[in-house]
Design a protein around this motif. Structure first.
Motif, PDB file in Angstrom:
ATOM      1  N   HIS A  62       0.886  -1.092  -0.110  1.00 15.00           N
ATOM      2  CA  HIS A  62       0.020   0.051   0.046  1.00 15.00           C
ATOM      3  C   HIS A  62       0.915   1.357   0.018  1.00 15.00           C
ATOM      4  N   HIS A  64       1.972   5.500   0.773  1.00 17.39           N
ATOM      5  CA  HIS A  64       1.641   6.602   1.733  1.00 17.39           C
ATOM      6  C   HIS A  64       2.371   7.916   1.055  1.00 17.39           C
ATOM      7  N   HIS A 106       4.755   0.196   0.413  1.00 17.54           N
ATOM      8  CA  HIS A 106       5.598  -0.798   1.131  1.00 17.54           C
ATOM      9  C   HIS A 106       4.525  -1.802   1.695  1.00 17.54           C
TER      10      HIS A 106
END
Ligand code: MN
Length: 281
Positions: A62, A64, A106
């Motif tokens: 996912h 960020h 990550h």
């Protein structure tokens, strides 16, 4: 400490059960309807389970952008891997401080199929001028995290910041100058720590109780206490106790959240989704 103000307890929170990643059960303490944030801290999750179904799904790939994620483990092992080419396994007492900056993808997966997994994830905001920095990464295995041991048996694991006796944690962060300590205090011992007066600070009690010296106000196991402003905190342990002390300089900027992205405006969050979808991370 003449003319120095002592921090007291401002608010106690027990957080709420939550599920994140691929079905990981956790307790969310910061980042809830009751406690939206404690500037510069956007989120604090505590995970603790010896039931594999509570954690085995982990946190698959996912993205960020715009803040930092800090993973600290007390028990178990987690493997992380990111799009900047970093990979490693966090073990008990080890820490990973990742600066997502302009964008990183990550995964954080349990490196175990049974047994206890226990630890914390903290999200630390970045100021507007640093939200689009290159991704960065500080990882320290347990033996590289500074540990101060007192003759009484008390020990302080310092991830970031400096203790009264001068033990310095390895993580460097100039945006919010954080203090992050894991204090194991023997019954009867008193822990005193200076903190910049207006930095926001909290204590999370892992075991035992943490009592403000000398008022006696107590924080119980699994509770988070936000501290009032002040120059120092003094904690007494009535029984052998363990707690985190975390503080940071507030950023005092607008916060726009969009799932895994935390920016200053909604337009910047939408841009983050667009950039991610077009493969720019
Ligand atoms: Mn993540």
């Amino acid at each position: 400490m003449n003319n120095q103000t002592q921090r007291q307890i401002k608010l106690i929170s027990q957080g709420m059960p939550a599920t994140d990643g691929d079905g990981v059960k956790l307790t969310r303490i910061i980042g809830t309807p009751q406690l939206d944030m404690l500037d510069p801290f956007l989120l604090l999750d505590v995970f603790e389970s010896d039931q594999p179904q509570d954690y085995i799904g982990g946190f698959p790939k996912h993205p960020h952008r715009g803040f930092e994620t800090v993973s600290y483990l007390l028990a178990g092992n987690m493997r992380h891997k990111d799009s900047a080419g970093n990979e490693g396994v966090i073990t008990p007492g080890g820490v990973q401080w990742m600066t997502a900056g302009k964008g990183i993808e990550h995964s954080e997966m349990p490196e175990q199929v049974e047994g206890l997994l226990k630890g914390f994830q903290l999200w630390v905001n970045l100021p507007s001028h640093a939200k689009m920095v290159e991704p960065g990464y500080q990882e320290f295995p347990p033996e590289q995290v500074a540990v101060e041991t007192w003759p009484s048996g008390t020990s302080i694991r310092v991830i970031s910041g400096t203790t009264a006796q001068g033990t310095v944690g390895p993580v460097k962060n100039h945006y919010v100058s954080p203090t992050y300590m894991d204090v194991q205090l023997k019954a009867g011992d008193v822990f005193e720590q200076s903190l910049p007066n207006t930095d926001n600070a909290f204590i999370y009690v892992i075991s035992g109780t943490a009592a403000i010296d000398q008022s006696g106000e107590e924080v119980a196991t699994a509770e988070l206490a936000i501290l009032t402003a002040g120059d120092y905190v003094r904690i007494r342990a009535q029984v052998d106790s363990r707690f985190l002390l975390v503080s940071g300089k507030p950023i005092n900027e607008p916060v726009a959240r969009g799932g895994p992205f935390v920016m200053n405006t909604k337009a910047e969050v939408l841009q983050a989704f667009a950039d991610y979808q077009s493969g720019q991370f």
